[in-house]
Scaffold this active site. Structure first.
Site, PDB file in Angstrom:
ATOM      1  CB  CYS A   1       5.541  -3.610  -0.893  1.00  0.00           C
ATOM      2  SG  CYS A   1       5.912  -2.236  -1.993  1.00  0.00           S
TER       3      CYS A   1
ATOM      4  NE  ARG B   1       8.213   5.722   1.665  1.00  0.00           N
ATOM      5  CZ  ARG B   1       7.347   6.715   1.556  1.00  0.00           C
ATOM      6  NH1 ARG B   1       7.492   7.789   2.276  1.00  0.00           N
ATOM      7  NH2 ARG B   1       6.334   6.616   0.746  1.00  0.00           N
TER       8      ARG B   1
ATOM      9  CG  HIS C   1       3.415  -6.561  -4.135  1.00  0.00           C
ATOM     10  ND1 HIS C   1       2.841  -6.156  -2.961  1.00  0.00           N
ATOM     11  CD2 HIS C   1       4.042  -5.485  -4.635  1.00  0.00           C
ATOM     12  CE1 HIS C   1       3.090  -4.881  -2.763  1.00  0.00           C
ATOM     13  NE2 HIS C   1       3.825  -4.444  -3.758  1.00  0.00           N
TER      14      HIS C   1
ATOM     15  CB  ILE D   1       4.423  -2.333  -7.344  1.00  0.00           C
ATOM     16  CG1 ILE D   1       4.004  -3.475  -8.275  1.00  0.00           C
ATOM     17  CG2 ILE D   1       3.627  -1.069  -7.647  1.00  0.00           C
ATOM     18  CD1 ILE D   1       2.573  -3.888  -8.139  1.00  0.00           C
ATOM     19  NE  ARG D   2       4.825   4.531  -6.010  1.00  0.00           N
ATOM     20  CZ  ARG D   2       5.231   5.786  -5.881  1.00  0.00           C
ATOM     21  NH1 ARG D   2       5.565   6.493  -6.926  1.00  0.00           N
ATOM     22  NH2 ARG D   2       5.275   6.348  -4.693  1.00  0.00           N
TER      23      ARG D   2
ATOM     24  N   GLY E   1       0.879  -1.163   0.000  1.00  0.00           N
ATOM     25  CA  GLY E   1       0.000   0.000   0.000  1.00  0.00           C
ATOM     26  C   GLY E   1       0.908   1.201   0.000  1.00  0.00           C
ATOM     27  CD  GLU E   2       2.068   4.780  -1.771  1.00  0.00           C
ATOM     28  OE1 GLU E   2       2.995   5.436  -1.254  1.00  0.00           O
ATOM     29  OE2 GLU E   2       2.251   4.019  -2.729  1.00  0.00           O
ATOM     30  CB  SER E   3       5.090   3.129   3.797  1.00  0.00           C
ATOM     31  OG  SER E   3       5.779   4.188   3.178  1.00  0.00           O
TER      32      SER E   3
ATOM     33  CD  GLU F   1       0.865  -9.102  -2.130  1.00  0.00           C
ATOM     34  OE1 GLU F   1       1.876  -9.796  -1.899  1.00  0.00           O
ATOM     35  OE2 GLU F   1       0.894  -7.864  -2.234  1.00  0.00           O
TER      36      GLU F   1
END
Lengths: 295, 207
Positions: B81, B101, B166, B130-131, B49-51, B168
């Protein structure tokens, strides 16, 4: 050995945005406020939809200098809008390395017949839809994320509700349709058969589905999540309200705790005034609906 | 034996994908949005997600202290992530490493590749970055399980397992099975073999 720009990577970023709020911002200062309020991404645009509506004229892609300033200010993903069909704007946005492009009806369409061929790009795209057929046409063109169109800049949730209900009920219908009827369904939906078959098989879109267009309050955000949105875009609703930072935090909280009315109630207290709302019927009479662009 | 009860932090991110993966392996996968929902868990996943969003939401909801206490009590935690970042020294401090990050760059630099991960067998897994972050620096208790270009992207520090990618988003459930095995081994970290530093204190976590 390493692959880039696969469909899994494109939808994957949208997966990471789920349960979150993507906020419209017009400069780096607003982007910072959005990030500090808990936004999971920002959408860079020159004017928020309420102002585009009020100002009239042609609304275009944002100034690249503004986008760069926002990218240098925040660490969360930065999205930006291109006009429907304006693939050169999309090329520019890709060269700026934005994380997502919104091919958006909020800007003035550049092509009355064709959308951008999104499969040809490495950067992922999100597109708006009013019903299932529209969503599946955009996915067929390569969109990796779908949002309701709603009616941007109105602070009126009624259109987003209509679009979300239409999309989810369309998915349910396909999910229970006998396979021999899918070709006819694709024809009726004016959508590619392979995408129709995929939705029928899995009972959901092959990409994340978010809400956009009209969210002004924490309860609006909770409503859309309960109707099946996997996250929310908020445009004018935050920076056109009396206390943007507090409202942004509240909408973020309500998007996470959408099933907990007490939390939504708590988040809704002492927010100041919401953005002014507009009646859809009056807009329609003036030919001012954005959602009819690029179907 | 009753099913393992694994929490998935559901403040923001791809928590549903982790729940699906865990449920497919026979776990009871519960969404966690409040400290009360951490009770009686055998393990906790902090998803992608977004940390910043996840960290702020955890602080808002009192989940930062509660998750620290859960981890200190020995319950295994897996970060993926953003979850890897959230577990690091500069955030919850559950493990002795520091992340960089968006280390691989923006979305256009996101990539997927085959990756050999120690403990997951001889077949590589398809790792989706992903990023993504990487581990910039780590202490001696941290075991590196996989690297990309010399940067650690899968690490384990006692009862904390962190990956920058990821799993998942693929059909390969070996990473989640590995984490569930950690959760099965029980609450006593001393009883788990081959874990450097498993029984030492974590001075930064208790403050």
């Amino acid at each position: 050995m390493a692959e880039r720009a696969t469909f899994r990577l494109k939808t994957g970023l949208a997966e990471m945005l789920k349960g979150g709020v993507i906020m419209d911002v017009v400069d780096a200062e607003q982007a910072k406020i959005a990030e500090e309020s808990g936004a999971c991404a920002v959408m860079a645009l020159e004017r928020v939809p309420a102002d585009i509506r009020a100002d009239g004229g042609v609304a275009r892609m944002s100034n690249p200098a503004m986008i760069k300033a926002i990218q240098e200010t925040v660490t969360i993903p930065v999205m930006a809008k291109a006009r429907i069909g304006h693939f050169a704007e999309a090329q520019v946005l890709q060269s700026l390395e934005v994380d997502y492009i919104d091919e958006s009806e909020v800007l003035t369409p550049a092509d009355e017949s064709n959308h951008i061929e999104k499969l040809a790009f490495e950067v992922p795209f999100v597109c708006g839809a009013t019903d299932l057929g529209e969503a599946l046409r955009r996915i067929g063109e390569g969109a990796a994320m779908i949002r309701s169109k709603g009616e941007a800049g109105t602070g009126n949730i009624v259109e987003a509700v209509r679009h979300m209900r239409s999309i989810t009920s369309g998915i349910r219908q396909l999910g229970s349709a006998p396979t021999e009827t899918l070709a006819a369904a694709a024809k009726e939906l004016r959508s590619p058969l392979d995408v129709v078959q995929e939705v029928a098989e899995h009972g959901r879109l092959p990409v994340p589905l978010f809400c956009a267009g009209g969210i002004a309050t924490p309860a609006d955000a909770a409503l859309m999540m309960q109707l099946g949105a996997e996250g929310n875009f908020v445009g004018s609703g935050i920076f056109k309200s009396e206390d943007p930072e507090r409202r942004a935090r509240a909408i973020v909280e309500a998007t996470t705790h959408f099933e907990d009315p007490e939390r939504v109630a708590q988040a809704s207290m002492a927010l100041g005034e919401a953005m002014p709302g507009l009646e859809i019927e009056a807009l329609a009479a003036d030919g001012g609906l954005l959602q009819t662009r690029g179907s | 034996m009753p099913a393992l009860r694994i929490g998935v932090l559901a403040i923001q991110g791809d928590f549903a994908a982790h729940q699906t993966m865990l449920a497919g392996l026979g776990a009871e996968a519960v969404a966690v949005r409040s400290p009360a929902e951490l009770l009686e868990l055998d393990g906790l996943v902090i998803p992608g997600g977004e940390s910043t969003t996840i960290s702020k939401g955890m602080a808002r909801d009192g989940l930062d202290e509660a998750v620290r206490a859960l981890s200190e009590a020995g319950t295994p935690v897996m970060g993926s992530c953003a979850g890897m970042i959230v577990c690091d020294r500069e955030h919850l401090g559950l493990a002795d490493y520091r992340c960089r990050r968006n280390a691989f760059g923006r979305q256009l630099q996101s990539f997927e590749r085959d990756l050999l991960v120690e403990g997951l067998g001889d077949e590589p897994i398809r790792a989706v970055f992903i990023r993504a972050p990487w581990v910039e620096q780590h202490g001696p208790s941290v075991e590196v399980l996989a690297e990309v270009d010399g940067h650690p992207v899968a690490v384990r520090d006692a009862n904390v397992l962190s990956v920058a990618f990821h799993a998942e988003l693929t059909d390969d459930s070996r990473l989640h099975a590995y984490f569930m095995a950690l959760c099965t081994t029980g609450m006593s970290s001393a009883s788990r073999p081959g874990m450097p530093g498993a029984s030492r204190g974590m001075p930064w976590a208790g403050a």
